[in-house]
Design a protein around this motif. Sequence first.
Motif, PDB file in Angstrom:
ATOM      1  N   GLY A 226       0.954  -1.128   0.015  1.00 41.06           N
ATOM      2  CA  GLY A 226       0.085   0.048  -0.025  1.00 41.06           C
ATOM      3  C   GLY A 226       0.853   1.147  -0.180  1.00 41.06           C
ATOM      4  N   GLY A 227       0.219   2.324  -0.267  1.00 39.49           N
ATOM      5  CA  GLY A 227       0.986   3.507  -0.679  1.00 39.49           C
ATOM      6  C   GLY A 227       1.534   4.098  -1.982  1.00 39.49           C
ATOM      7  N   ARG A 228       1.610   5.239  -2.222  1.00 41.05           N
ATOM      8  CA  ARG A 228       2.285   5.646  -3.400  1.00 41.05           C
ATOM      9  C   ARG A 228       3.386   6.556  -3.330  1.00 41.05           C
TER      10      ARG A 228
ATOM     11  N   ARG B  54       1.392  11.883  -8.569  1.00 41.06           N
ATOM     12  CA  ARG B  54       0.340  11.118  -9.359  1.00 41.06           C
ATOM     13  C   ARG B  54       1.201  10.663 -10.471  1.00 41.06           C
ATOM     14  N   ARG B  55       2.017  11.306 -11.050  1.00 40.13           N
ATOM     15  CA  ARG B  55       2.665  11.013 -12.181  1.00 40.13           C
ATOM     16  C   ARG B  55       3.729   9.739 -12.148  1.00 40.13           C
ATOM     17  N   GLY B  56       4.458   9.890 -10.866  1.00 40.74           N
ATOM     18  CA  GLY B  56       5.537   9.058 -10.723  1.00 40.74           C
ATOM     19  C   GLY B  56       5.397   7.818  -9.700  1.00 40.74           C
ATOM     20  N   ALA B  57       4.315   7.625  -8.944  1.00 39.64           N
ATOM     21  CA  ALA B  57       4.266   6.656  -7.949  1.00 39.64           C
ATOM     22  C   ALA B  57       4.734   5.104  -8.626  1.00 39.64           C
ATOM     23  N   PRO B  58       5.112   4.529  -7.881  1.00 42.78           N
ATOM     24  CA  PRO B  58       5.699   4.668  -6.466  1.00 42.78           C
ATOM     25  C   PRO B  58       6.891   5.461  -6.437  1.00 42.78           C
ATOM     26  N   LEU B  59       6.869   6.360  -5.548  1.00 37.38           N
ATOM     27  CA  LEU B  59       7.954   7.332  -5.617  1.00 37.38           C
ATOM     28  C   LEU B  59       8.537   7.650  -4.193  1.00 37.38           C
ATOM     29  N   TYR B  60       9.842   7.767  -4.180  1.00 38.57           N
ATOM     30  CA  TYR B  60      10.361   8.400  -2.960  1.00 38.57           C
ATOM     31  C   TYR B  60      10.712   9.876  -3.109  1.00 38.57           C
ATOM     32  N   LEU B  61      10.280  10.421  -2.133  1.00 38.21           N
ATOM     33  CA  LEU B  61      10.482  12.049  -2.065  1.00 38.21           C
ATOM     34  C   LEU B  61      11.987  12.303  -1.377  1.00 38.21           C
TER      35      LEU B  61
END
Length: 326
Positions: free
Chosen positions: A41-43, A250-257
């Motif tokens: 779960g999670g983006r 929104r565009r890149g998930a799954p994404l580490y910020l």
Amino acid sequence: MTTDASAPAARRPGEQVLAALGLGAPAPDPADASPHSFPGGGRWRTEIPSCEGPEALAVVLKEASRLDVPIHRISQGSGVWMLTDAEITEMVEATAARDIELCLFTGPRGTWDIGGSVRSDSRGAGLRARGHDAVAGCVEDAVRATELGVKCLLVADEGVLWTLHRARETGIIPAGTTLKVSALIGPVNPASYAVFERLGADSVNVPSDLTLDHLTEIRRVSAAPMDMYIEAPDDLGGYVRMYEVAELIRRGAPLYLKFGLSKAPGIYPWGTHLRDLTLDTARERVRRGRLALDLLARHGADGDMAPLGSRLPGSLNRFPAERSAG
């Protein structure tokens, strides 16, 4: 995890005011959105980079508690070889106590050795491992780090990545070790992103100057987790993309910020001669994280964070591992 259908839609910065003035933008195209998420779960997840030793780590953890900044991963940039066994063990224990993934950089790199091409106008070869001995140094770092409990390794060479993936497949390093590709060799098109995934990458750091359309293109061919500096160090361009965080997810998930820091001197390779700078910048990276998370919250886009403690990338596509000639 799927987004709660009953939750209000996230708004874009300045959307209501601009619409009232006749300057509204077209609605986001659902076809641009990434269909992927993290396993479990999670983006999106968070990362604090450039945490160069136990003292900097302690500063990051203290500041994260003070500012209530959730952290999934902490990474270091100078390399395994710049830390003692005791320092690595201290970092492993401190992050394990918080259920945070610790990622250490492997081995020698071309920008620090005697090769002249990286100092030429073309910057040829970059951080890549020059020659057999440099690859061997990276492997030595990987074995040493994993024996001390490190579960994530940062690499800056395609050959090192493939070698460590094969080592992981054959049990030389633990099967649960994750391999992360450095921003300094990050791919800039979907074809090369897919190649990194197939070479063994579990997360791929893309340059922070990729456009939103570039992220959508990548997500059409690969579900491998993506890392992106929301604020990039100056030697990576110094880009600040905080107001784009919701759209990047929104565009890149799954994404580490990744919460980097511009307008700060470089600290690699780290040593105590850089102590004050290292601690000050470590503290400020956490604060930058708080600012980005606040923006997400104000825009109603802070949902779908992956559970804290999650670290694995899910099922990914790989090239078949080579078998030994013997």
